[in-house]
Design a protein around this motif. Structure first.
Motif, PDB file in Angstrom:
ATOM      1  N   GLN A 100       0.806  -1.261   0.015  1.00 51.40           N
ATOM      2  CA  GLN A 100       0.048   0.113  -0.182  1.00 51.40           C
ATOM      3  C   GLN A 100       0.792   1.088   0.189  1.00 51.40           C
ATOM      4  N   ILE A 101       2.333   1.155   0.369  1.00 50.23           N
ATOM      5  CA  ILE A 101       2.990   2.061   0.122  1.00 50.23           C
ATOM      6  C   ILE A 101       4.228   2.218  -0.739  1.00 50.23           C
ATOM      7  N   PRO A 102       3.962   2.178  -2.216  1.00 49.24           N
ATOM      8  CA  PRO A 102       4.718   1.871  -3.042  1.00 49.24           C
ATOM      9  C   PRO A 102       5.922   3.198  -3.135  1.00 49.24           C
ATOM     10  N   LEU A 103       5.443   4.374  -2.934  1.00 50.71           N
ATOM     11  CA  LEU A 103       6.275   5.582  -2.897  1.00 50.71           C
ATOM     12  C   LEU A 103       7.400   5.460  -1.691  1.00 50.71           C
ATOM     13  N   ASN A 104       6.845   5.246  -0.546  1.00 48.37           N
ATOM     14  CA  ASN A 104       7.949   5.145   0.536  1.00 48.37           C
ATOM     15  C   ASN A 104       8.575   3.995   0.294  1.00 48.37           C
ATOM     16  N   MET A 105       8.199   2.901  -0.259  1.00 50.28           N
ATOM     17  CA  MET A 105       9.233   1.673  -0.528  1.00 50.28           C
ATOM     18  C   MET A 105      10.102   2.136  -1.467  1.00 50.28           C
ATOM     19  N   LEU A 106       9.776   2.847  -2.507  1.00 58.01           N
ATOM     20  CA  LEU A 106      10.867   3.352  -3.243  1.00 58.01           C
ATOM     21  C   LEU A 106      12.008   4.207  -2.526  1.00 58.01           C
ATOM     22  N   GLN A 107      11.571   5.073  -1.662  1.00 54.86           N
ATOM     23  CA  GLN A 107      12.404   5.925  -0.930  1.00 54.86           C
ATOM     24  C   GLN A 107      13.339   5.221  -0.045  1.00 54.86           C
ATOM     25  N   THR A 108      12.862   4.176   0.821  1.00 56.50           N
ATOM     26  CA  THR A 108      13.564   3.167   1.469  1.00 56.50           C
ATOM     27  C   THR A 108      14.460   2.512   0.815  1.00 56.50           C
ATOM     28  N   ALA A 109      14.004   1.996  -0.415  1.00 59.85           N
ATOM     29  CA  ALA A 109      15.091   1.115  -1.189  1.00 59.85           C
ATOM     30  C   ALA A 109      16.322   2.378  -1.716  1.00 59.85           C
ATOM     31  N   GLU A 110      15.783   3.611  -2.015  1.00 65.73           N
ATOM     32  CA  GLU A 110      16.893   4.458  -2.140  1.00 65.73           C
ATOM     33  C   GLU A 110      17.935   4.623  -1.293  1.00 65.73           C
ATOM     34  N   LYS A 111      17.620   4.668   0.095  1.00 67.42           N
ATOM     35  CA  LYS A 111      18.404   4.820   1.192  1.00 67.42           C
ATOM     36  C   LYS A 111      19.226   3.536   1.409  1.00 67.42           C
ATOM     37  N   MET A 112      18.441   2.422   1.089  1.00 67.32           N
ATOM     38  CA  MET A 112      19.221   1.040   1.119  1.00 67.32           C
ATOM     39  C   MET A 112      20.365   0.692   0.610  1.00 67.32           C
ATOM     40  N   THR A 113      20.059   1.063  -0.790  1.00 64.09           N
ATOM     41  CA  THR A 113      20.948   0.766  -1.943  1.00 64.09           C
ATOM     42  C   THR A 113      21.836   1.897  -2.326  1.00 64.09           C
ATOM     43  N   GLY A 114      21.331   3.298  -2.218  1.00 66.28           N
ATOM     44  CA  GLY A 114      22.253   4.213  -2.613  1.00 66.28           C
ATOM     45  C   GLY A 114      22.008   4.431  -4.011  1.00 66.28           C
ATOM     46  N   LEU A 115      21.088   3.684  -4.586  1.00 65.29           N
ATOM     47  CA  LEU A 115      20.755   3.912  -6.164  1.00 65.29           C
ATOM     48  C   LEU A 115      19.808   5.126  -6.337  1.00 65.29           C
ATOM     49  N   PRO A 116      20.212   5.649  -7.328  1.00 63.74           N
ATOM     50  CA  PRO A 116      18.968   6.819  -7.769  1.00 63.74           C
ATOM     51  C   PRO A 116      17.728   6.295  -8.001  1.00 63.74           C
ATOM     52  N   ALA A 117      16.617   7.205  -7.698  1.00 63.07           N
ATOM     53  CA  ALA A 117      15.388   6.729  -7.677  1.00 63.07           C
ATOM     54  C   ALA A 117      14.841   6.133  -8.829  1.00 63.07           C
ATOM     55  N   GLU A 118      15.452   6.702 -10.183  1.00 63.55           N
ATOM     56  CA  GLU A 118      14.849   6.497 -11.354  1.00 63.55           C
ATOM     57  C   GLU A 118      15.286   4.924 -11.738  1.00 63.55           C
ATOM     58  N   ASN A 119      16.254   4.578 -10.876  1.00 64.52           N
ATOM     59  CA  ASN A 119      16.882   3.028 -11.207  1.00 64.52           C
ATOM     60  C   ASN A 119      16.111   1.949 -10.267  1.00 64.52           C
ATOM     61  N   ILE A 120      15.177   2.411  -9.485  1.00 60.83           N
ATOM     62  CA  ILE A 120      14.287   1.492  -8.667  1.00 60.83           C
ATOM     63  C   ILE A 120      12.922   1.517  -9.179  1.00 60.83           C
ATOM     64  N   HIS A 121      12.403   0.355  -9.207  1.00 58.17           N
ATOM     65  CA  HIS A 121      11.225   0.379 -10.150  1.00 58.17           C
ATOM     66  C   HIS A 121      10.314  -0.842  -8.905  1.00 58.17           C
ATOM     67  N   VAL A 122       9.210  -0.365  -8.361  1.00 54.47           N
ATOM     68  CA  VAL A 122       8.332  -0.885  -7.455  1.00 54.47           C
ATOM     69  C   VAL A 122       6.959  -1.365  -8.559  1.00 54.47           C
ATOM     70  N   HIS A 123       7.040  -2.928  -8.524  1.00 53.99           N
ATOM     71  CA  HIS A 123       5.983  -3.130  -9.170  1.00 53.99           C
ATOM     72  C   HIS A 123       4.925  -3.958  -8.415  1.00 53.99           C
ATOM     73  N   VAL A 124       3.642  -2.977  -8.243  1.00 52.94           N
ATOM     74  CA  VAL A 124       2.886  -3.303  -7.519  1.00 52.94           C
ATOM     75  C   VAL A 124       1.972  -4.624  -7.770  1.00 52.94           C
ATOM     76  N   GLN A 125       1.716  -5.551  -6.901  1.00 54.53           N
ATOM     77  CA  GLN A 125       1.226  -7.036  -7.470  1.00 54.53           C
ATOM     78  C   GLN A 125      -0.277  -7.083  -6.587  1.00 54.53           C
ATOM     79  N   MET A 126      -1.003  -8.159  -7.100  1.00 59.10           N
ATOM     80  CA  MET A 126      -2.324  -8.412  -6.503  1.00 59.10           C
ATOM     81  C   MET A 126      -1.957  -8.970  -5.142  1.00 59.10           C
ATOM     82  N   MET A 127      -2.866  -8.662  -4.301  1.00 56.73           N
ATOM     83  CA  MET A 127      -2.525  -8.889  -2.958  1.00 56.73           C
ATOM     84  C   MET A 127      -4.027  -9.806  -2.314  1.00 56.73           C
ATOM     85  N   GLY A 128      -3.379 -10.704  -1.326  1.00 53.02           N
ATOM     86  CA  GLY A 128      -4.294 -11.698  -0.870  1.00 53.02           C
ATOM     87  C   GLY A 128      -4.609 -11.062   0.421  1.00 53.02           C
TER      88      GLY A 128
END
Lengths: 746, 153
Positions: A394-422
């Motif tokens: 439910q928080i793809p944008l925040n997830m992207l920012q977290t991944a940015e911090k964790m990996t040091g990669l620029p945001a445009e190199n990080i892709h969150v693909h939201v999947q169907m949820m059970g």
């Protein structure tokens, strides 16, 4: 039919963009506030389109950025666009916004952050849905913050209408036939001679035309989808096992993984011994992660077996060790030091207490896990400086920012693909499982890691709704409720949740008193005070958030006062009610349930009402007091939402919400010992099963002007309605949940 | 090598005999209709048929498997629905849908054994499958409708 001047009034503009092989329609979302949001004022790079409609060779696709956790929102979003765009229901294709390089590079990537605007609006809507908990996040991250559901209600229809009008202009240009001679039908423009031109073949031309800045929306009388019974877009896939949830994704070269971290939440680890685990079949690698370790294997079951074979030496948690100590902590929080809010303070309760006998009661409600049926999982691939995450969230944008911090990669190199949820129920507002999978992927560059939590890992690492206590006092006079003083103590969900997102939570936490301080009852002396208990176990939003517990706390004691007054639970609420829509909702449930009629031997009823998320909901439950215990027979639900967008989904969501509220109140709790949740699977954490499910009769009311969501509002009144019915049957007040501590159910 | 037959296709599987059927299906054969929910026979999301009988596949070590396996994929397809699936679509049962493969498999097996179920029969048979979204009222209606369809078939 009104002309929609709202386009200019809002901070949105309709636009279009050429894409590979077609055209995308949507809204321009601004990076910075713009005083006069007219298309002409836009400089290059100032805005990027947020597409809702994509037309290319593959057909017409409706982009549904709000994730579907089971609540049917893909269908609703599609219906709003399709209504104006004029396409046949069976031709609708839905795309949740999976980044596709061919498409987004051409249109969105210029903005710098792929799909930022969509994600923000997604977050905005979810924040609304979760009771303002994330509303504080929103205030920081998004412009506006007007009511979200009504906003989408209009916005998506405008997107559809603008796309249709542009396609009509394109057809006029291509054929030389005047625009006013053209009409549309089911995905095609119709010429005066009856010939039709498919939208898909007009896409290239449409991309070159400036979309109109004003469009007329269809009058309600011409709607063919909204308010009608529509088959859910995903219903066939969900009835044939062919829907791919996050946990079902398969990728080339993928390995399977599972992790264990300290079940004392946040406690950390001293050491672990993986000697035995290393030797197990299929185990490829064991990787230390924050607070635990993960196993990479060739099969999920083998990964789970191996991770369970690791001997961990966990540290202690920072919170009280067991439930008794936690209850003491909450109980000792009713002090001036812990006072968080007093948003309701009518009349003079202290004076009222001196005049009449004071009735007093204390209530307790436990921690509850979300426990959606699909355990948390994610696939993460780190390869060549690019990070891809496939997960239900439910928080793809925040997830992207977290991944940015964790990996040091620029945001445009990080892709969150939201999947169907059970399922989610608020669970996927947290992202530990994704962070853990990123850690594994960092240790396994180039390999897609599919990480799946065992159910036990999932249940012991849920971020539950908080335990709460209330102390309530009140008086009655001349057969009426005269005063009601409610004090609620609970840890702050908002503070706990925002803390994990790295955001400050200033000021009082509305969640502590939601659906208590704001109820539409003009009791002469009425006070509601929130006390903030220490955080203890990290907590989060659980379907209907603060209202989930407060609906019970508020109604249950109100029911005690009404009984003391000798009044009728419905009539007294109607007498006290000072909100027209709420009064009509109460009246409706009274009529539906034939309130006051004789139910026959051993049958009883109870009523409760909550106004939460702007939605008044009244519920009456009928039960039979059998020799073996309480049997739930029927529930009547009246619910004011302004407009029922899809009657079937509406009924299904309300039935589900009532069952959610009842099932957990009857039988579920999370308790702690040695810092660890004692219930680690469904055998210890029961909610409702089929044999207990009552018939649930639903009526949607459309008296109000605001269109509202209904995922959460049916939950709060369910438990107190049942408690009231049980009191009618047994004379026993249930003041602690779950109810099966006090009564048996059959 | 273990020989198993799933949805009419025979497979040779090289796994340890204690691996549950569920994980053989999901991770070895990529048949993902049966879902992992609890691993301890509490939720029923993993329900498949073994020789037509609804069975929780998380509780069947592959070494102990006797009989042919049918998963939701083998019960019916989007183009050729089983009567139970038809009823599920018509009653718009699913919310998140994660439990529904198991619910449908449980219902199909139950109705094959109990063609004219009472409400109490349905409640009892379907209570071993958990739905966290709370679709029980619709499941109940769909099972009743499916019973009528099967009776007429």
């Amino acid at each position: 039919m009104g002309r929609m001047k709202t386009i200019v009034r809002r901070t949105f503009l309709i636009g279009s963009a050429a894409i590979v092989g077609g055209v995308a329609f949507g809204y321009y979302a601004y990076k910075k506030p713009i005083a006069n949001p007219l298309l002409d004022d836009l400089a290059d790079g100032e805005a990027a389109i947020t597409p809702y409609v994509r037309i290319d060779q593959s057909g017409v696709t409706i982009i549904t950025p709000r994730a579907d956790k089971g609540q049917g929102t893909y269908s609703i979003q599609a219906a709003l666009v399709a209504e104006e765009l004029d396409i046949a229901w069976e031709d609708i294709q839905v795309d949740p916004g999976k980044p596709s390089p061919a498409y987004y590079n051409a249109t969105v990537l210029g903005e710098g952050l792929p799909f930022a605007a969509v994600d923000e609006s997604f977050l905005a809507r979810n924040a609304r849905a979760f009771g303002g908990v994330l509303g504080k996040v929103l205030g920081i991250q998004i412009t506006g913050g007007s009511s979200t559901v009504p906003d989408a209600y209009e916005k998506l229809r405008i997107a559809g209408a603008v796309a249709r009008e542009t396609l009509l202009l394109a057809a006029a240009q291509n054929t030389g036939v005047a625009r006013d001679q053209l009409s549309t039908k089911d995905g095609a423009v119709i010429l005066p001679d009856g010939k039709s031109i498919l939208y898909t073949s007009l896409a290239q031309t449409a991309a070159q035309i400036d979309p109109p800045s004003e469009v007329a929306l269809k009058p309600e009388s011409e709607w063919r989808y909204i308010g009608k019974e529509m088959p859910r877009i995903d219903i066939l896939a969900k009835s044939t096992g062919t829907l791919t949830y996050g946990i079902d994704m398969i990728m080339d070269g993928m390995v399977h993984a599972s992790v264990r971290t300290n079940p004392r939440m946040g406690g950390g680890i001293n050491s672990y011994d993986d000697t035995a685990a290393r030797k197990m079949r299929g185990v490829q690698k064991i990787i230390p992660i924050t607070g635990g370790a993960g196993v990479i294997a060739d099969n999920t079951w083998r990964a789970i077996q191996a991770v369970n074979a690791i001997e961990f030496d966990w540290k202690d948690a920072s919170y009280p060790k067991n439930s008794n100590l936690m209850w003491k902590t909450v109980a000792s929080s009713f002090t001036p030091k812990h006072k968080d809010s007093r948003l309701k303070n009518e009349g003079d309760v202290e004076a009222a207490f001196k005049e009449n006998k004071v009735i007093k009661a204390e209530y307790r409600i436990p921690y509850l896990a979300h426990a959606p049926l699909e355990p948390m999982n994610a696939i993460v691939l780190l390869k060549d400086g690019r990070l891809d995450i496939w997960t239900g969230t439910q928080i793809p944008l925040n997830m992207l920012q977290t991944a940015e911090k964790m990996t040091g990669l620029p945001a445009e190199n990080i892709h969150v693909h939201v999947q169907m949820m059970g399922g989610s129920f608020g669970r996927r507002l947290e992202d530990q499982y994704v962070r853990q999978t990123i850690e594994l992927a960092q240790a396994m560059e180039g390999t897609p890691i599919k990480m799946t939590w065992s159910r036990e890992e999932d249940m012991t690492h849920d971020f539950p709704r908080p335990m709460q206590m209330s102390s309530a006092w009140g008086t009655v006079k001349d057969g009426k409720v005269e005063s009601y003083d409610l004090a609620i103590a609970a840890p702050s969900t908002t503070s706990s949740q925002l803390g994990r997102l790295g955001l400050p939570a200033a000021g009082p936490d509305i969640a502590i008193v939601a659906a208590a301080w704001d109820q539409p009852f003009a009791i002469p002396h009425h006070r509601v005070t929130g006390y903030r208990a220490p955080e203890m176990v990290p907590i989060s939003s659980w379907r209907s958030v603060g209202a989930s517990g407060n609906g019970f706390l508020y109604n249950a004691f109100l029911d005690e006062l009404i009984h003391e007054a000798g009044a009728d639970p419905l009539m007294e609420r109607l007498r006290l009610c000072n909100h027209d829509l709420s009064r009509k909702t109460l009246e409706a449930v009274g009529e539906m349930s034939n309130w006051g009629s004789d139910l026959g031997p051993n049958r009883f009823r109870g009523l409760a009402f909550s106004l939460s998320f702007g939605v008044p909901v009244a519920e009456v439950i009928e039960i039979t007091n059998t020799q073996d215990g309480i049997k739930l027979d029927k529930v009547f639900v009246a619910c004011e939402v302004g407009k029922v967008l899809d009657p079937i989904n509406f009924e299904n969501q309300i039935q589900g919400g009532v069952i959610w509220g009842l099932g957990h109140a009857m039988a579920a709790e999370l308790t702690y010992d040695d810092g660890i949740a004692e219930q680690n699977n469904y055998d210890g954490y029961e909610s409702m099963r089929m044999y207990q499910a009552p018939d649930i009769i639903v009526r949607g009311l459309e008296n109000g002007t605001d269109v509202r969501g209904i995922g959460e509002p049916p939950v709060p009144p369910a438990a107190p309605a049942l408690a009231a019915a049980i009191f009618a049957a047994t004379g026993e007040r249930i003041r602690e949940l779950p109810m099966n501590k006090t009564v048996d159910f059959v | 090598m273990t020989k198993i037959t799933v949805n009419g296709t025979a497979y040779d599987i090289d796994v340890e005999p204690e691996m549950p059927l569920l994980w053989v299906l999901r991770d070895e054969l990529n048949i993902t209709g049966p879902k992992y929910g609890c691993g301890i026979a509490q939720c029923g999301a993993c329900t498949v048929h073994i020789d037509g009988v609804a069975t929780k596949s998380c509780q069947v070590p592959i070494g102990d498997l006797e009989g042919d396996v049918t998963t939701i994929e083998g019960l019916g397809t989007p183009d050729a629905l089983h009567a139970v699936q038809e009823a599920w679509v018509e009653h718009q049962v699913a919310q998140c849908g994660y439990c529904q493969s198991g619910q449908i498999m449980a219902a199909a097996s139950f109705l094959a054994e109990t063609p004219n179920p009472t409400d109490a029969d349905i409640d009892e048979a379907m209570s071993s499958n958990l739905c966290r979204c709370g679709t029980y009222p619709r499941i109940r209606a769909a099972v009743k409708a499916a019973a009528v369809k099967l009776e007429g078939a």
